[in-house]
Scaffold this motif. Structure first.
Motif, short mmCIF file in Angstrom:
data_model
loop_
_atom_site.label_atom_id
_atom_site.label_comp_id
_atom_site.label_asym_id
_atom_site.label_seq_id
_atom_site.Cartn_x
_atom_site.Cartn_y
_atom_site.Cartn_z
N THR A 159 41.21 61.26 61.73
CA THR A 159 42.08 62.00 62.64
C THR A 159 43.44 61.31 62.63
OG1 THR A 159 40.21 62.48 64.07
CG2 THR A 159 42.38 62.79 65.01
N GLU A 160 44.51 62.10 62.62
CA GLU A 160 45.86 61.55 62.67
C GLU A 160 46.62 62.20 63.82
OE1 GLU A 160 47.28 60.46 58.34
OE2 GLU A 160 46.70 62.57 58.44
N VAL A 161 47.42 61.39 64.52
CA VAL A 161 48.26 61.90 65.61
C VAL A 161 49.64 61.29 65.43
CG1 VAL A 161 48.63 61.99 68.10
CG2 VAL A 161 46.30 62.07 67.19
N PHE A 162 50.63 62.13 65.14
CA PHE A 162 52.01 61.67 65.02
C PHE A 162 52.92 62.88 65.02
CE2 PHE A 162 50.28 62.06 60.76
CZ PHE A 162 51.24 62.79 60.09
N GLY A 163 54.19 62.65 65.10
CA GLY A 163 55.16 63.73 65.08
C GLY A 163 56.16 63.61 66.20
N PRO A 164 57.15 64.49 66.22
CA PRO A 164 58.24 64.39 67.19
C PRO A 164 57.80 64.61 68.63
CG PRO A 164 58.44 66.40 65.90
CD PRO A 164 57.34 65.60 65.28
N ARG A 165 56.70 65.29 68.85
CA ARG A 165 56.25 65.55 70.22
C ARG A 165 55.21 64.56 70.73
NH1 ARG A 165 55.75 72.10 70.51
NH2 ARG A 165 57.89 72.51 69.93
N VAL A 166 54.87 63.58 69.90
CA VAL A 166 53.87 62.59 70.27
C VAL A 166 54.55 61.31 70.72
CG1 VAL A 166 51.94 61.20 69.44
CG2 VAL A 166 52.19 63.56 68.66
N ASP A 167 54.16 60.81 71.87
CA ASP A 167 54.66 59.52 72.36
C ASP A 167 54.35 58.46 71.31
OD1 ASP A 167 55.00 57.03 73.60
OD2 ASP A 167 54.24 57.72 75.52
N ALA A 168 55.34 57.70 70.90
CA ALA A 168 55.17 56.70 69.84
C ALA A 168 54.07 55.69 70.15
CB ALA A 168 56.49 55.98 69.59
N SER A 169 53.81 55.42 71.42
CA SER A 169 52.77 54.46 71.78
C SER A 169 51.37 55.03 71.55
CB SER A 169 52.91 54.03 73.24
OG SER A 169 52.63 55.11 74.10
N ARG A 170 51.26 56.33 71.32
CA ARG A 170 49.96 56.97 71.10
C ARG A 170 49.76 57.44 69.66
NH1 ARG A 170 47.12 58.73 75.60
NH2 ARG A 170 46.39 60.49 74.38
N ALA A 171 50.77 57.28 68.83
CA ALA A 171 50.70 57.74 67.45
C ALA A 171 49.87 56.80 66.60
CB ALA A 171 52.11 57.86 66.88
N GLY A 172 49.06 57.37 65.72
CA GLY A 172 48.25 56.55 64.84
C GLY A 172 47.17 57.35 64.15
N ARG A 173 46.16 56.63 63.67
CA ARG A 173 45.04 57.24 62.97
C ARG A 173 43.73 56.71 63.55
NH1 ARG A 173 48.74 56.05 58.72
NH2 ARG A 173 49.43 57.98 57.74
N ALA A 174 42.70 57.51 63.40
CA ALA A 174 41.36 57.08 63.81
C ALA A 174 40.38 57.52 62.74
CB ALA A 174 40.98 57.70 65.15
N LEU A 183 46.64 52.33 65.98
CA LEU A 183 47.91 52.92 66.36
C LEU A 183 49.02 52.35 65.48
CD1 LEU A 183 47.54 52.80 70.24
CD2 LEU A 183 47.00 54.67 68.69
N PHE A 184 50.07 53.13 65.28
CA PHE A 184 51.19 52.67 64.46
C PHE A 184 51.88 51.47 65.10
CE2 PHE A 184 51.60 57.30 62.88
CZ PHE A 184 50.59 57.09 61.96
N SER A 185 51.69 51.27 66.40
CA SER A 185 52.26 50.12 67.11
C SER A 185 51.55 48.81 66.76
CB SER A 185 52.20 50.35 68.61
OG SER A 185 50.84 50.37 69.04
N GLY A 186 50.41 48.91 66.06
CA GLY A 186 49.64 47.72 65.69
C GLY A 186 48.40 47.50 66.54
#
Length: 94
Positions: free
Chosen positions: A19-34, A45-48
């Motif tokens: 599953t991937e979550v990212f894009g302009p409407r996604v809060d950067a703190s929640r963006a990432g992959r599972a 998460l992309f934040s590490g």
């Protein structure tokens, strides 16, 4: 997914799911992959930040096991899921 709607007990067609979550409407703190298996889920998460759950025992994902001692099965799952996410991240970087 269609076979699972008509027969939830159908034999799984894949060992892992991504599953991937990212894009302009996604809060950067929640963006990432599972990635998940039938029993375990790893979120990166992309934040590490990384999270790991035993879905068989904790289906609501309340207990992050990332910094906990793991059983042999859980350790094997972390290695499998981490390797899979590494491969996806490498492919995305190309």
């Amino acid at each position: 997914m269609l076979p699972y709607f008509s027969d939830p007990q159908a034999t799984p067609q894949r060992a892992l799911m991504l599953t991937e979550v990212f894009g302009p409407r996604v809060d950067a703190s929640r963006a990432g992959r599972a990635a998940r298996t039938a029993d375990y889920k790893m979120i990166r998460l992309f934040s590490g930040v990384e999270r790991f759950y035993n879905l068989s025992e904790d289906p609501l994902e309340r207990e992050n096991l990332s910094n906990e001692p793991l059983t042999e099965a859980a350790l094997k799952a972390t290695q499998q899921l981490s390797s899979y996410l590494d491969e996806i991240e490498e492919a995305a970087a190309d």
